[in-house]
Design a protein around this motif. Structure first.
Motif, PDB file in Angstrom:
ATOM      1  N   ASP A  83       0.840  -1.203   0.000  1.00 38.26           N
ATOM      2  CA  ASP A  83       0.000   0.000   0.000  1.00 38.26           C
ATOM      3  C   ASP A  83       0.876   1.254   0.000  1.00 38.26           C
ATOM      4  OD1 ASP A  83      -2.492   1.579   0.495  1.00 38.26           O
ATOM      5  OD2 ASP A  83      -1.485   1.982   2.407  1.00 38.26           O
ATOM      6  N   HIS A 117       0.553   4.099   1.316  1.00 35.96           N
ATOM      7  CA  HIS A 117       0.151   4.997   2.404  1.00 35.96           C
ATOM      8  C   HIS A 117      -1.193   5.666   2.065  1.00 35.96           C
ATOM      9  CE1 HIS A 117       0.911   6.857   6.202  1.00 35.96           C
ATOM     10  NE2 HIS A 117       0.929   8.086   5.724  1.00 35.96           N
ATOM     11  N   SER A 118      -2.209   4.831   1.874  1.00 34.07           N
ATOM     12  CA  SER A 118      -3.545   5.293   1.483  1.00 34.07           C
ATOM     13  C   SER A 118      -4.138   6.256   2.498  1.00 34.07           C
ATOM     14  CB  SER A 118      -4.489   4.099   1.310  1.00 34.07           C
ATOM     15  OG  SER A 118      -4.133   3.330   0.194  1.00 34.07           O
ATOM     16  N   THR A 178      -8.414   1.942   3.219  1.00 28.32           N
ATOM     17  CA  THR A 178      -7.789   0.754   2.641  1.00 28.32           C
ATOM     18  C   THR A 178      -7.038  -0.048   3.694  1.00 28.32           C
ATOM     19  OG1 THR A 178      -7.554   1.725   0.437  1.00 28.32           O
ATOM     20  CG2 THR A 178      -6.061  -0.064   1.000  1.00 28.32           C
ATOM     21  N   THR A 179      -6.240   0.628   4.507  1.00 28.35           N
ATOM     22  CA  THR A 179      -5.409  -0.096   5.480  1.00 28.35           C
ATOM     23  C   THR A 179      -6.262  -0.844   6.496  1.00 28.35           C
ATOM     24  OG1 THR A 179      -5.187   1.905   6.836  1.00 28.35           O
ATOM     25  CG2 THR A 179      -3.456   1.482   5.225  1.00 28.35           C
ATOM     26  N   GLU A 180      -7.381  -0.258   6.900  1.00 29.07           N
ATOM     27  CA  GLU A 180      -8.262  -0.929   7.848  1.00 29.07           C
ATOM     28  C   GLU A 180      -8.851  -2.201   7.235  1.00 29.07           C
ATOM     29  OE1 GLU A 180      -8.194   2.260   7.278  1.00 29.07           O
ATOM     30  OE2 GLU A 180      -7.999   3.282   9.207  1.00 29.07           O
ATOM     31  N   ARG A 234      -6.010  -4.875   7.035  1.00 33.19           N
ATOM     32  CA  ARG A 234      -5.655  -5.387   8.362  1.00 33.19           C
ATOM     33  C   ARG A 234      -6.757  -6.265   8.954  1.00 33.19           C
ATOM     34  NH1 ARG A 234      -2.981   0.039   9.340  1.00 33.19           N
ATOM     35  NH2 ARG A 234      -0.747  -0.413   9.224  1.00 33.19           N
ATOM     36  N   PHE A 277       1.904  -7.290   4.869  1.00 37.76           N
ATOM     37  CA  PHE A 277       1.257  -6.027   4.509  1.00 37.76           C
ATOM     38  C   PHE A 277       2.225  -4.888   4.796  1.00 37.76           C
ATOM     39  CE2 PHE A 277      -1.810  -2.541   5.909  1.00 37.76           C
ATOM     40  CZ  PHE A 277      -1.992  -2.070   4.629  1.00 37.76           C
ATOM     41  N   SER A 291       2.589  -0.672   4.339  1.00 37.08           N
ATOM     42  CA  SER A 291       1.902   0.587   4.020  1.00 37.08           C
ATOM     43  C   SER A 291       2.864   1.735   4.278  1.00 37.08           C
ATOM     44  CB  SER A 291       0.629   0.745   4.856  1.00 37.08           C
ATOM     45  OG  SER A 291      -0.045   1.948   4.503  1.00 37.08           O
TER      46      SER A 291
END
Length: 251
Positions: free
Chosen positions: A37, A39-40, A44-46, A49, A58, A60
């Motif tokens: 990723d 660094h959205s 997205t990261t949630e 994860r 993963f 980011s």
């Protein structure tokens, strides 16, 4: 044979779940799944994860764009074979990786590719393009041919020997890499004659006429980077080949 699948994403909350689910539903047991990723700023990261350890790795953090993120994933991958699935694409069915591995074992090849369908970005049941690639014959790149990048599974040893994605190009780095691997260095490739990936229509190189013109210039640069000369019609045929993919859907 371990297979590493890499998904590169930036602000892909609307589609990333489809990509992830299509990988996690694969029947092949030995898959390493990496999500890279950029660094959205959305959630997205949630979403990523929330899958916990089902996603092998993963990352980011900021990057220099799509191809830089792909290179990062390739460096982290430990599988013998690497596939790249974009965040707005998904595998057509749960046996894609299993069938790809079977063909690698049968043909003793360096790479496997297959067909792709493009669908409406909102209604993914509506097919807009059906790309039947066909068997590769040496010299096909001179006639505007290339395999669909998201369907390409390539041995990690090929990347180690011939390099990864160039950051000189903004939208045609995948074309340059496949040109370099297949046309210039003549790696052994095999065709799996079925749809492997569903792609949402759109994308950097096709969204506007301006972007298509830029992509055409970058395609030409891809040949220069490799010290190769296309025919005068090579890069005209490349977009013209898409007409046959669309026309059957208009009838």
């Amino acid at each position: 044979m371990k297979v590493s699948i890499i998904t590169v994403v930036y602000n892909g909350a609307a589609t990333i779940r489809d990509a992830i689910e299509s990988v996690l539903s694969q029947t092949y047991p030995d898959i390493e799944y990496l999500v890279i990723d950029g660094h959205s700023k959305d959630n997205t990261t949630e979403i990523v994860r929330s899958y916990g350890s089902r996603i092998t790795r993963f990352v980011s953090e900021p990057d220099k764009g799509l191809y830089d993120a792909m290179n990062k994933g390739i460096r982290l991958a430990t599988g013998e074979v690497i596939g790249i699935l974009n965040a707005d694409d998904f595998y057509k069915h749960s046996q894609v990786v299993e069938k790809v591995v079977d063909l690698f074992k049968k043909k003793k090849c360096d790479a496997v590719y297959g067909d792709v369908i493009y669908v409406n970005p909102i209604n993914t049941e509506k097919i807009e393009r059906d790309w039947k690639v066909g068997e590769y014959k040496e010299g096909d790149f001179l006639h505007g041919w290339m395999p669909p990048h998201p369907t390409c599974f390539i041995k990690r040893s090929v990347y180690e020997r011939l390099g990864t994605y160039t950051l000189e190009l903004k939208s045609s780095s995948d074309y340059e890499l496949l040109l370099r691997f297949i046309h210039k260095h003549k790696i052994r490739i095999s065709y799996l004659a079925e749809t492997l990936v569903t792609m949402r229509s759109g994308g950097v190189s096709n969204a506007t006429l301006k972007n298509r013109w830029r992509a055409n210039r970058e395609d030409r640069q891809a040949w220069r980077i490799n010290g190769l000369r296309p025919y005068f019609y090579t890069l005209l045929l490349k977009p013209l080949r898409k007409i046959g993919q669309v026309l059957p859907k208009l009838s």
